[in-house]
Design a protein around this motif. Structure first.
Motif: not given
Length: 196
Positions: A20-27, A32-33, A47-52, A98-99
């Motif tokens: 969850k934390m990794a997905r929050m950092v990325a997605y 958004p920025v 998407d490739e990072l998290f799927q593959d 991120i914090p």
């Protein structure tokens, strides 16, 4: 390292909060920025990072190897996003993962895992300096934590910005304080913030 995982992929595949934390950092916080370079879609890359890539335990990336020279990369990994939030929203106070990642890195620098066992830090040119700054912080004694993070979190050489001026310095301090409360505190702190 702090949570006792050797392989990065195994950690993400078996620890729901870390995924969850990794997905929050990325997605949630990164995409958004992020600037779109045009040559490669940031969304497709994530998407490739998290799927593959991330779930593939055969890649064999160890957390210790990923921590090599992390002081030289923490600005690129997190500082640039913090700066982008300041530019877009005036501050980065809306960030959480991120914090949390920065607090986790500083907790890692204490070289004691979440069960109280010591470990060897990965090679890093700033290990000695950072450990000296954090040296009198004792896990299970939150009162030993005073202003030790101030010179680190305000270091623009590390983060490309002063994290206090960006609105996340105090948040990182609070997360770090929770992470040093005692055995299991890192796991509990991560769980608390990724499930808010």
């Amino acid at each position: 390292m702090v949570l006792g995982y050797d392989l990065f992929a195994h950690m993400l595949n078996t620890n729901e909060d870390m995924m969850k934390m990794a997905r929050m950092v990325a997605y949630t916080e990164g995409l958004p920025v992020v600037a779109d370079p045009g040559i490669l879609s940031p969304q497709a890359f994530v998407d490739e990072l998290f799927q593959d890539r991330f779930p593939n335990e055969y890649l064999g990336d160890t957390n210790l190897r990923l921590a090599v020279d992390v002081s030289q990369m923490v600005g690129i990994r997190f500082g640039e996003t913090v700066k982008a939030y300041v530019e877009k929203y005036r501050d980065a106070s809306r960030l959480t993962a991120i914090p949390l990642g920065i607090a986790g890195w500083l907790r890692y620098m204490l070289a004691v895992d979440d069960e109280g066992n010591k470990y060897e830090l990965a090679p890093d040119p700033m290990n000695e300096e950072l450990q000296e700054q954090l040296g009198d912080i004792v896990i299970e004694k939150p009162e030993t934590f005073q202003d030790q993070l101030k010179p680190i979190l305000s270091n623009q050489r590390l983060f490309f910005t002063d994290l206090y001026q960006a609105g996340v310095g105090e948040k990182i301090e609070q997360m770090f304080r929770e992470m040093i409360a005692g055995p299991g505190a890192v796991k509990a702190t991560i769980h608390k913030y990724v499930n808010k």
